[in-house]
Design an enzyme around this catalytic site. Structure first.
Site, PDB file in Angstrom:
ATOM      1  N   TYR A 201     -24.525 -13.142  23.416  1.00  0.00           N
ATOM      2  CA  TYR A 201     -24.274 -13.478  22.008  1.00  0.00           C
ATOM      3  C   TYR A 201     -22.822 -13.897  21.773  1.00  0.00           C
ATOM      4  O   TYR A 201     -22.269 -13.695  20.697  1.00  0.00           O
ATOM      5  CB  TYR A 201     -24.683 -12.341  21.061  1.00  0.00           C
ATOM      6  CG  TYR A 201     -26.184 -12.149  20.994  1.00  0.00           C
ATOM      7  CD1 TYR A 201     -26.862 -11.521  22.026  1.00  0.00           C
ATOM      8  CD2 TYR A 201     -26.924 -12.638  19.920  1.00  0.00           C
ATOM      9  CE1 TYR A 201     -28.229 -11.373  21.991  1.00  0.00           C
ATOM     10  CE2 TYR A 201     -28.299 -12.493  19.879  1.00  0.00           C
ATOM     11  CZ  TYR A 201     -28.939 -11.863  20.916  1.00  0.00           C
ATOM     12  OH  TYR A 201     -30.299 -11.717  20.882  1.00  0.00           O
ATOM     13  N   ASN A 235     -32.244 -18.678  23.162  1.00  0.00           N
ATOM     14  CA  ASN A 235     -31.530 -19.638  22.319  1.00  0.00           C
ATOM     15  C   ASN A 235     -30.022 -19.377  22.289  1.00  0.00           C
ATOM     16  O   ASN A 235     -29.231 -20.295  22.127  1.00  0.00           O
ATOM     17  CB  ASN A 235     -32.087 -19.636  20.895  1.00  0.00           C
ATOM     18  CG  ASN A 235     -32.092 -18.270  20.266  1.00  0.00           C
ATOM     19  OD1 ASN A 235     -32.614 -17.320  20.857  1.00  0.00           O
ATOM     20  ND2 ASN A 235     -31.523 -18.128  19.084  1.00  0.00           N
ATOM     21  N   HIS A 320     -38.743 -16.804  26.207  1.00  0.00           N
ATOM     22  CA  HIS A 320     -37.914 -16.178  25.173  1.00  0.00           C
ATOM     23  C   HIS A 320     -38.619 -16.092  23.819  1.00  0.00           C
ATOM     24  O   HIS A 320     -38.658 -15.047  23.189  1.00  0.00           O
ATOM     25  CB  HIS A 320     -36.581 -16.914  25.037  1.00  0.00           C
ATOM     26  CG  HIS A 320     -35.644 -16.209  24.111  1.00  0.00           C
ATOM     27  ND1 HIS A 320     -35.166 -14.939  24.375  1.00  0.00           N
ATOM     28  CD2 HIS A 320     -35.131 -16.546  22.913  1.00  0.00           C
ATOM     29  CE1 HIS A 320     -34.387 -14.548  23.380  1.00  0.00           C
ATOM     30  NE2 HIS A 320     -34.358 -15.493  22.480  1.00  0.00           N
ATOM     31  N   HIS A 330     -38.599 -15.355  12.928  1.00  0.00           N
ATOM     32  CA  HIS A 330     -39.027 -16.296  13.979  1.00  0.00           C
ATOM     33  C   HIS A 330     -40.542 -16.493  13.999  1.00  0.00           C
ATOM     34  O   HIS A 330     -41.120 -16.825  15.031  1.00  0.00           O
ATOM     35  CB  HIS A 330     -38.553 -15.825  15.366  1.00  0.00           C
ATOM     36  CG  HIS A 330     -37.073 -15.597  15.437  1.00  0.00           C
ATOM     37  ND1 HIS A 330     -36.170 -16.563  15.120  1.00  0.00           N
ATOM     38  CD2 HIS A 330     -36.348 -14.508  15.787  1.00  0.00           C
ATOM     39  CE1 HIS A 330     -34.941 -16.086  15.278  1.00  0.00           C
ATOM     40  NE2 HIS A 330     -35.023 -14.837  15.670  1.00  0.00           N
TER      41      HIS A 330
END
Ligand code: FE2
Length: 470
Positions: A201, A235, A320, A330
């Site tokens: 991240y 992502n 993922h 999502h």
């Protein structure tokens, strides 16, 4: 002042407010009513002891290993030297033959990302190892060598027991540290980690501060240096930021992490397969093209027929973005890949699919949704004994916090869901049985919050649904 992470970990174990599971009989399976105290996940500061630099000039840091071939007789060792290139040699030896040492030489890569310049990133593939053996290995030179060890897997075979750990969306918060500690302390010992994407991240920071890639590498080293982590791209590995001129997707990730993709005939590191013990693991990329005629589509099309269930009974897919997700976060992001690939997953009887992305935990029933053809209206998932169980395990503990906004009512396909941080283990027993369990961070190390004995879809395709008696 340096922080003592063990003390910090104690502080971030959350209070169990309610610990009763409710069953929503009219709709889907269980929505756990375990309520985790709401608290923002915060990244550990650079001064934390988990990020400390190893002592000594140019000492190798961020050491991590992954499988280096298709069957488990090779290991890719990777590390970073910060001050100068140093040596790319790995010296290694069998634990019970210390007088016979071997040496392999790797390669160095570096990269720039906006105003950041990486250290010297070393990758060395050590090959022709003996199966089921403990090896020591050493990296670095002079006074700053560092020694680690790993176990090679048993030879590939249908009834070889093997235990995987499963984690995703780990990040580098106090919660991430608890998740990793719980995986390490779990009395069920994982021998390799299936990681479903979103590592550091770093992109959360201004200009994607790549020193957060470095700190993540130092944080995870306590596990990644000793057992292979099988990498999936998320992502947060994209680091695509045209506003600062960074237009090459996955640049930091692909410089830092290596995959044995050529061994499975893949042309890109983002999708590949490995065999390990009795499992065949296929890794897919949710963020690369997968439409018809694309390299990933073509590779997977040719890959499934190669899987020999008499050799590797357990067929597991990592990706993922989940295909089945009843969280509003999502929601349906994985739908286009599902449309492309789901018929193959049913045809080839995939046992389990692990995904991340959603920062919660969810396990599906064995379901498929492949009947719909635009005009027939048959767009509801149905029970399908040839279909995989889909598990979302994006609950590693990253800075974005938990996804606790579920769609209601719980869909029928959803067997268990809960917004808590945690990790899972999969204990493959033989060609027919594998014991799976999910562990929430709020419990003791040995407590399982959700567990299932999965039956192999090829050798023992019986009903293993946990809801079958309800
Ligand atoms: Fe993600």
């Amino acid at each position: 002042m340096k922080m003592n992470m063990k003390m910090k970990m104690g502080l971030v174990l959350y209070v169990c407010v309610a610990h009763v599971l409710l069953y929503h009989g009219a709709y889907g399976g269980m929505t756990s009513s375990f309520v985790r105290k709401e608290e923002k996940s915060v990244d550990m500061p650079f001064s934390s002891d988990v990020f400390s630099h190893p002592p000594g000039y140019n000492a190798p840091q961020q050491v991590h290993i992954t499988q280096g071939d298709h069957v488990g007789r090779a290991v890719i060792v990777s590390w970073v030297t910060q001050d100068e290139p140093g040596s790319s040699d790995v010296v290694y030896w069998l634990a019970d033959k210390t007088d016979q040492k071997y040496k392999a030489t790797g390669k160095i890569t570096t990269y720039k990302y906006y105003n950041y310049t990486s250290g010297f990133i070393h990758h060395c593939n050590i090959k022709n190892l003996q199966f089921e053996s403990k090896y020591y290995y050493e990296v670095g030179i002079g006074h700053t060598t560092r020694r680690f060890w790993f176990m090679t897997p048993p030879p590939v075979g249908p009834d070889v027991p093997y235990t995987f750990g499963i984690m995703g969306d780990l990040g580098q918060t106090y919660d991430s540290n608890v998740t990793l500690a719980h995986y390490e302390m779990n009395p069920v010992k994982g021998a390799a980690v299936l990681f479903v994407g979103d590592l550091s991240y770093a992109d959360h920071y201004e200009f994607h501060d790549n020193s957060r890639w470095d700190s993540w590498g130092r944080f995870a080293e306590r596990s990644t240096a000793y057992q292979p982590w099988i990498w999936t791209a998320g992502n947060h590995e994209l680091d695509y930021e045209p506003t600062i001129g960074e237009t090459k997707p996955f640049k930091p990730f692909l410089h830092r992490y290596r995959m044995p993709f050529r061994a499975s005939g893949s042309t890109e590191p983002l999708w590949y397969s490995i065999k390990r013990a009795s499992a065949y693991i296929i890794v897919l990329s949710s963020y690369s093209a997968y439409g018809m005629y694309t390299p990933q589509y073509q590779w997977l099309f040719e890959e499934f027929p190669k899987v020999n269930r008499s050799e590797t009974p357990w067929l597991i897919v990592l990706m993922h973005s989940p295909w089945y997700n009843s969280n509003s976060y999502h929601f349906m992001e994985g739908e286009t890949m599902r449309v492309m690939f789901e018929p193959w997953f049913v045809q080839y009887k995939v046992d389990l699919v692990f995904a991340g992305h959603v920062h919660a935990y969810e396990r599906s029933e064995r379901i498929s949704n492949i009947a719909y053809n635009i005009v027939n209206g048959e767009c509801t998932p149905v029970h399908d004994k040839s279909a995989p169980v889909y598990i979302t395990i994006g609950d590693g503990g990253n800075i974005e916090g938990l996804a606790n906004n579920m769609t209601e009512p719980q869909p029928k396909y959803s067997a268990y869901r809960e917004a808590s941080f945690g990790h899972a283990t999969l204990e493959i027993k033989n060609r027919t049985h594998a014991y799976y369990s999910w562990h929430r961070n709020s419990d003791g190390y040995a407590v399982t919050a959700d567990s299932v004995m999965f039956f192999n879809r090829y050798w023992h395709p019986e009903d293993d649904s946990t809801a079958k008696n309800n």
